[in-house]
Design an enzyme around this catalytic site. Structure first.
Site, PDB file in Angstrom:
ATOM      1  CB  THR A   1      33.624  37.372  46.299  1.00  0.00           C
ATOM      2  OG1 THR A   1      32.594  36.921  47.186  1.00  0.00           O
ATOM      3  CG2 THR A   1      33.943  36.271  45.306  1.00  0.00           C
TER       4      THR A   1
ATOM      5  CB  ILE B   1      35.110  43.062  43.507  1.00  0.00           C
ATOM      6  CG1 ILE B   1      33.702  42.806  42.967  1.00  0.00           C
ATOM      7  CG2 ILE B   1      36.153  42.344  42.650  1.00  0.00           C
ATOM      8  CD1 ILE B   1      33.288  41.347  42.958  1.00  0.00           C
ATOM      9  CE  LYS B   2      40.396  39.699  50.795  1.00  0.00           C
ATOM     10  NZ  LYS B   2      40.231  38.534  51.696  1.00  0.00           N
ATOM     11  CB  ILE B   3      41.331  43.813  43.569  1.00  0.00           C
ATOM     12  CG1 ILE B   3      39.967  43.599  42.894  1.00  0.00           C
ATOM     13  CG2 ILE B   3      42.429  43.983  42.528  1.00  0.00           C
ATOM     14  CD1 ILE B   3      39.457  44.830  42.161  1.00  0.00           C
TER      15      ILE B   3
END
EC number: 2.2.1.2
Length: 315
Positions: A88, A124-126
């Site tokens: 996400t 957690i997509k960054i």
């Protein structure tokens, strides 16, 4: 055996979609989303009730919180259909703000936890900017796993490995797009296919570096334009694939051979590389393709996040 099933024997197959109703047909282990994919999904009539329900439930909250709750809702639906993890994404407009990215990542995890989700199943997509990688380092130290995206260069990959992030998503198709555009009429599609594809070569180089030096960060090839790019990376830790290409793999009975093997990387003659912030910025700046594609990707994700916000406000 079709190519999709053969690929699953050597690589973890991940579905790259926000349209979770397509997941059942392909049985992926994991799934990835991004603002563009969520926007594409909510524009379909099938997902209008989900958008409306989310907005009505959280009306009166800050817009950024409603956005996070919406993407978490999609993530929860996806997790109910797969055995593994979902990625996400943090708002791309925070790509150059380390602590804001950390705060948003922690909030997304808290929202998943409030829904009863095992947060070990969430990445957690960054964006893989210097600031994004530093945010990922902090989140990993706090027990929150990350997926560094918009990765176009070994420079970014080396920094991610040093930060001990859980997973990186080096892009294939967008690298291919850049070199094809640069070559213009001189581009030879047949000669640049498969193992000669510049996007494939980039992922292979990163994979070999990680395996040679025992870097535990997972490598997940992403952004594919054709199944030839996918089969040329068979054996990569993970590959995240759009439903249209999953369908093509499932329909193909052509043989598939493993292309990447961690054992073979051990025999390569490679030198370790390290970057501080100035070194990272200079090396990335020296790579015109990576610099352009990283900036373009952030702009595109930010624009789609803004469009999604307008849909939320109008609901």
């Amino acid at each position: 055996m079709n190519q999709l099933d053969a690929l699953k024997q050597v690589t973890t197959v991940v579905a790259d979609t926000g349209d979770f109703r397509q997941l059942g047909a392909y049985r992926p282990q994991d799934a990835t989303t991004n603002p563009s994919l969520i926007l594409k999904a909510v524009q379909k009539a099938d997902y209008a009730p989900l958008l409306q329900e989310s907005v009505e439930r959280w009306r009166g909250r800050a817009l950024d919180e409603i956005m996070d709750r919406l993407i978490v809702r999609f993530g929860c639906e996806i997790l109910s259909l797969i055995p593994g993890r979902v990625s996400t994404e943090v708002d791309a407009r925070l790509s150059f703000d380390t602590m804001a990215t950390v705060t948003r990542g922690e909030r997304i995890i808290d929202l998943y936890r409030a829904e009863g989700v095992d947060t070990a199943r969430v990445l957690i997509k960054i964006a893989a900017t210097w600031e994004g990688i530093e945010a990922a380092r902090i989140l990993e130290e706090r027990g929150i796993h990350t997926n560094l995206t918009l990765l176009f260069s070994p420079v970014q990959a080396v920094a991610c490995g040093a930060a001990r992030v859980q997973l990186i998503s080096p892009f294939v198709g967008r690298i291919y797009d850049w070199y094809k555009k640069q070559a213009g009429a001189q581009w030879d599609e047949a000669a640049m296919a498969g193992a000669n594809d510049p996007g494939v070569q980039s992922v292979r180089q990163i994979y070999q570096y990680y395996k040679h030096f025992g870097i535990r960060t997972e490598v997940m090839g992403a952004s594919f334009r054709n199944i030839g790019q996918i089969t040329a990376l068979a054996g990569c830790d993970l590959l995240t694939i759009a439903p249209e290409l999953l369908a093509q793999l499932a329909a193909s009975e052509a043989p598939l051979e493993r292309a990447l093997d961690p054992a073979s990387a051990k025999d390569l003659e490679l030198q370790p590389v390290q970057y501080d912030e100035p070194g990272f910025r200079y090396a990335l700046n020296a790579d015109a393709m990576a610099t352009e594609k990283l900036a373009e990707g952030i702009r595109a994700f930010a624009a789609d996040a803004a469009k999604l916000e307008q849909m939320v406000l109008a609901a």
